[in-house]
Write a protein that holds these residues in place. Sequence first.
Motif, PDB file in Angstrom:
ATOM      1  N   MET A   1       0.840  -1.173   0.000  1.00 49.54           N
ATOM      2  CA  MET A   1       0.000   0.000   0.000  1.00 49.54           C
ATOM      3  C   MET A   1       0.886   1.238   0.000  1.00 49.54           C
ATOM      4  O   MET A   1       1.973   1.239   0.551  1.00 49.54           O
ATOM      5  CB  MET A   1      -0.920  -0.011   1.223  1.00 49.54           C
ATOM      6  CG  MET A   1      -1.629   1.314   1.383  1.00 49.54           C
ATOM      7  SD  MET A   1      -3.256   1.345   2.130  1.00 49.54           S
ATOM      8  CE  MET A   1      -4.219   0.325   1.128  1.00 49.54           C
TER       9      MET A   1
ATOM     10  N   TYR B   1       1.727   4.962   1.231  1.00 47.20           N
ATOM     11  CA  TYR B   1       1.515   5.822   2.398  1.00 47.20           C
ATOM     12  C   TYR B   1       2.231   7.143   2.210  1.00 47.20           C
ATOM     13  O   TYR B   1       3.362   7.181   1.717  1.00 47.20           O
ATOM     14  CB  TYR B   1       2.089   5.182   3.668  1.00 47.20           C
ATOM     15  CG  TYR B   1       1.359   3.965   4.136  1.00 47.20           C
ATOM     16  CD1 TYR B   1       0.287   4.074   5.019  1.00 47.20           C
ATOM     17  CD2 TYR B   1       1.743   2.705   3.720  1.00 47.20           C
ATOM     18  CE1 TYR B   1      -0.383   2.947   5.458  1.00 47.20           C
ATOM     19  CE2 TYR B   1       1.084   1.579   4.159  1.00 47.20           C
ATOM     20  CZ  TYR B   1       0.019   1.710   5.029  1.00 47.20           C
ATOM     21  OH  TYR B   1      -0.639   0.594   5.469  1.00 47.20           O
TER      22      TYR B   1
ATOM     23  N   VAL C   1       3.801   9.714   4.642  1.00 49.82           N
ATOM     24  CA  VAL C   1       4.233   9.739   6.034  1.00 49.82           C
ATOM     25  C   VAL C   1       4.778  11.128   6.337  1.00 49.82           C
ATOM     26  O   VAL C   1       5.683  11.608   5.652  1.00 49.82           O
ATOM     27  CB  VAL C   1       5.319   8.679   6.310  1.00 49.82           C
ATOM     28  CG1 VAL C   1       5.671   8.647   7.787  1.00 49.82           C
ATOM     29  CG2 VAL C   1       4.877   7.304   5.823  1.00 49.82           C
TER      30      VAL C   1
ATOM     31  N   GLU D   1       7.009   9.558   0.814  1.00 48.16           N
ATOM     32  CA  GLU D   1       6.092   8.658   0.134  1.00 48.16           C
ATOM     33  C   GLU D   1       6.696   7.264   0.234  1.00 48.16           C
ATOM     34  O   GLU D   1       7.855   7.060  -0.138  1.00 48.16           O
ATOM     35  CB  GLU D   1       5.928   9.051  -1.338  1.00 48.16           C
ATOM     36  CG  GLU D   1       5.212  10.363  -1.519  1.00 48.16           C
ATOM     37  CD  GLU D   1       5.088  10.769  -2.977  1.00 48.16           C
ATOM     38  OE1 GLU D   1       5.853  10.245  -3.828  1.00 48.16           O
ATOM     39  OE2 GLU D   1       4.242  11.611  -3.272  1.00 48.16           O
ATOM     40  N   CYS D   2       5.926   6.327   0.778  1.00 48.32           N
ATOM     41  CA  CYS D   2       6.422   4.969   0.993  1.00 48.32           C
ATOM     42  C   CYS D   2       5.427   3.953   0.445  1.00 48.32           C
ATOM     43  O   CYS D   2       4.223   4.114   0.616  1.00 48.32           O
ATOM     44  CB  CYS D   2       6.605   4.697   2.486  1.00 48.32           C
ATOM     45  SG  CYS D   2       7.726   5.831   3.323  1.00 48.32           S
TER      46      CYS D   2
ATOM     47  N   GLU E   1       2.249  -5.082   4.556  1.00 48.68           N
ATOM     48  CA  GLU E   1       1.783  -5.110   5.942  1.00 48.68           C
ATOM     49  C   GLU E   1       2.930  -5.314   6.934  1.00 48.68           C
ATOM     50  O   GLU E   1       2.995  -4.665   7.979  1.00 48.68           O
ATOM     51  CB  GLU E   1       0.735  -6.206   6.124  1.00 48.68           C
ATOM     52  CG  GLU E   1       0.057  -6.149   7.467  1.00 48.68           C
ATOM     53  CD  GLU E   1      -1.090  -7.145   7.594  1.00 48.68           C
ATOM     54  OE1 GLU E   1      -1.404  -7.507   8.730  1.00 48.68           O
ATOM     55  OE2 GLU E   1      -1.645  -7.545   6.559  1.00 48.68           O
TER      56      GLU E   1
ATOM     57  N   TYR F   1       4.996  -2.145   7.183  1.00 45.15           N
ATOM     58  CA  TYR F   1       4.258  -1.137   7.948  1.00 45.15           C
ATOM     59  C   TYR F   1       4.383  -1.418   9.449  1.00 45.15           C
ATOM     60  O   TYR F   1       4.648  -0.509  10.235  1.00 45.15           O
ATOM     61  CB  TYR F   1       2.789  -1.106   7.520  1.00 45.15           C
ATOM     62  CG  TYR F   1       1.957  -0.161   8.339  1.00 45.15           C
ATOM     63  CD1 TYR F   1       1.999   1.203   8.098  1.00 45.15           C
ATOM     64  CD2 TYR F   1       1.142  -0.625   9.364  1.00 45.15           C
ATOM     65  CE1 TYR F   1       1.255   2.088   8.863  1.00 45.15           C
ATOM     66  CE2 TYR F   1       0.391   0.249  10.135  1.00 45.15           C
ATOM     67  CZ  TYR F   1       0.455   1.599   9.874  1.00 45.15           C
ATOM     68  OH  TYR F   1      -0.269   2.473  10.643  1.00 45.15           O
TER      69      TYR F   1
ATOM     70  N   SER G   1       6.496   1.007  12.001  1.00 45.77           N
ATOM     71  CA  SER G   1       5.701   1.576  13.100  1.00 45.77           C
ATOM     72  C   SER G   1       6.359   1.295  14.447  1.00 45.77           C
ATOM     73  O   SER G   1       6.472   2.182  15.293  1.00 45.77           O
ATOM     74  CB  SER G   1       4.282   1.015  13.097  1.00 45.77           C
ATOM     75  OG  SER G   1       3.603   1.413  11.938  1.00 45.77           O
TER      76      SER G   1
ATOM     77  N   ARG H   1       2.556  10.803  11.317  1.00 49.69           N
ATOM     78  CA  ARG H   1       1.261  10.439  10.737  1.00 49.69           C
ATOM     79  C   ARG H   1       1.469   9.630   9.465  1.00 49.69           C
ATOM     80  O   ARG H   1       2.279   9.981   8.627  1.00 49.69           O
ATOM     81  CB  ARG H   1       0.448  11.683  10.408  1.00 49.69           C
ATOM     82  CG  ARG H   1       0.034  12.455  11.629  1.00 49.69           C
ATOM     83  CD  ARG H   1      -0.735  13.712  11.229  1.00 49.69           C
ATOM     84  NE  ARG H   1      -1.188  14.395  12.413  1.00 49.69           N
ATOM     85  CZ  ARG H   1      -2.442  14.387  12.854  1.00 49.69           C
ATOM     86  NH1 ARG H   1      -3.359  13.732  12.178  1.00 49.69           N
ATOM     87  NH2 ARG H   1      -2.760  15.028  13.950  1.00 49.69           N
ATOM     88  N   PHE H   2       0.703   8.549   9.354  1.00 47.50           N
ATOM     89  CA  PHE H   2       0.668   7.725   8.147  1.00 47.50           C
ATOM     90  C   PHE H   2      -0.682   7.953   7.481  1.00 47.50           C
ATOM     91  O   PHE H   2      -1.720   7.729   8.098  1.00 47.50           O
ATOM     92  CB  PHE H   2       0.772   6.233   8.517  1.00 47.50           C
ATOM     93  CG  PHE H   2       2.151   5.787   8.869  1.00 47.50           C
ATOM     94  CD1 PHE H   2       2.925   5.107   7.942  1.00 47.50           C
ATOM     95  CD2 PHE H   2       2.672   6.039  10.124  1.00 47.50           C
ATOM     96  CE1 PHE H   2       4.193   4.673   8.277  1.00 47.50           C
ATOM     97  CE2 PHE H   2       3.938   5.614  10.469  1.00 47.50           C
ATOM     98  CZ  PHE H   2       4.698   4.928   9.540  1.00 47.50           C
ATOM     99  N   TYR H   3      -0.664   8.375   6.239  1.00 44.45           N
ATOM    100  CA  TYR H   3      -1.894   8.538   5.470  1.00 44.45           C
ATOM    101  C   TYR H   3      -1.907   7.477   4.375  1.00 44.45           C
ATOM    102  O   TYR H   3      -1.158   7.574   3.397  1.00 44.45           O
ATOM    103  CB  TYR H   3      -1.956   9.931   4.839  1.00 44.45           C
ATOM    104  CG  TYR H   3      -2.066  11.044   5.847  1.00 44.45           C
ATOM    105  CD1 TYR H   3      -3.291  11.378   6.400  1.00 44.45           C
ATOM    106  CD2 TYR H   3      -0.938  11.757   6.250  1.00 44.45           C
ATOM    107  CE1 TYR H   3      -3.402  12.403   7.334  1.00 44.45           C
ATOM    108  CE2 TYR H   3      -1.043  12.775   7.182  1.00 44.45           C
ATOM    109  CZ  TYR H   3      -2.270  13.081   7.718  1.00 44.45           C
ATOM    110  OH  TYR H   3      -2.365  14.096   8.640  1.00 44.45           O
ATOM    111  N   PRO H   4      -2.721   6.428   4.529  1.00 41.75           N
ATOM    112  CA  PRO H   4      -2.786   5.404   3.479  1.00 41.75           C
ATOM    113  C   PRO H   4      -3.517   5.957   2.257  1.00 41.75           C
ATOM    114  O   PRO H   4      -4.502   6.682   2.388  1.00 41.75           O
ATOM    115  CB  PRO H   4      -3.569   4.274   4.133  1.00 41.75           C
ATOM    116  CG  PRO H   4      -4.347   4.905   5.228  1.00 41.75           C
ATOM    117  CD  PRO H   4      -3.599   6.135   5.652  1.00 41.75           C
TER     118      PRO H   4
END
Length: 90
Positions: A1, A3, A5, A35-36, A40, A43, A47, A62-65
Motif C-alpha cells: 500500500m 503511504y 508519512v 512517500e512509501c 503489511e 508497515y 511503526s 502520521r501515516f496517510y494510506p
Amino acid sequence: MFYLVCYDIVSDTRRNKVSKLLESYGLRVQKSVFECVLDEEQYKSISKLLMRLVNKREDQVRFYPMSAIIAVKSQSWERNRNLILMMLHL
C-alpha cells in the motif's frame, strides 16, 4: 500500500533518526514528508521502530494510506515523481 508519512519532531537528534529510518523505506518529497510503498510487514516494522524513536509527548508521526489510483492521480511538479510511481508497479 502507498503511504504518505509526515512528521513533526521537536529534537534534532530524534528528527535525524526518524528521517534516516524513513529514507530506507521511501522517497523524501519534502523535509518532513515521505512517500512509501509498504506491505503489511513493513508497515508493522516501521511503526514499531518509530514508536521507539519518537517522544509521544512532543512529537508527531502520521501515516496517510492512499490507494495506488489516488497516488497516480496526485500531481507533483518535480523531477523525482516517477520513482515512487515505478515502485507502485513492483
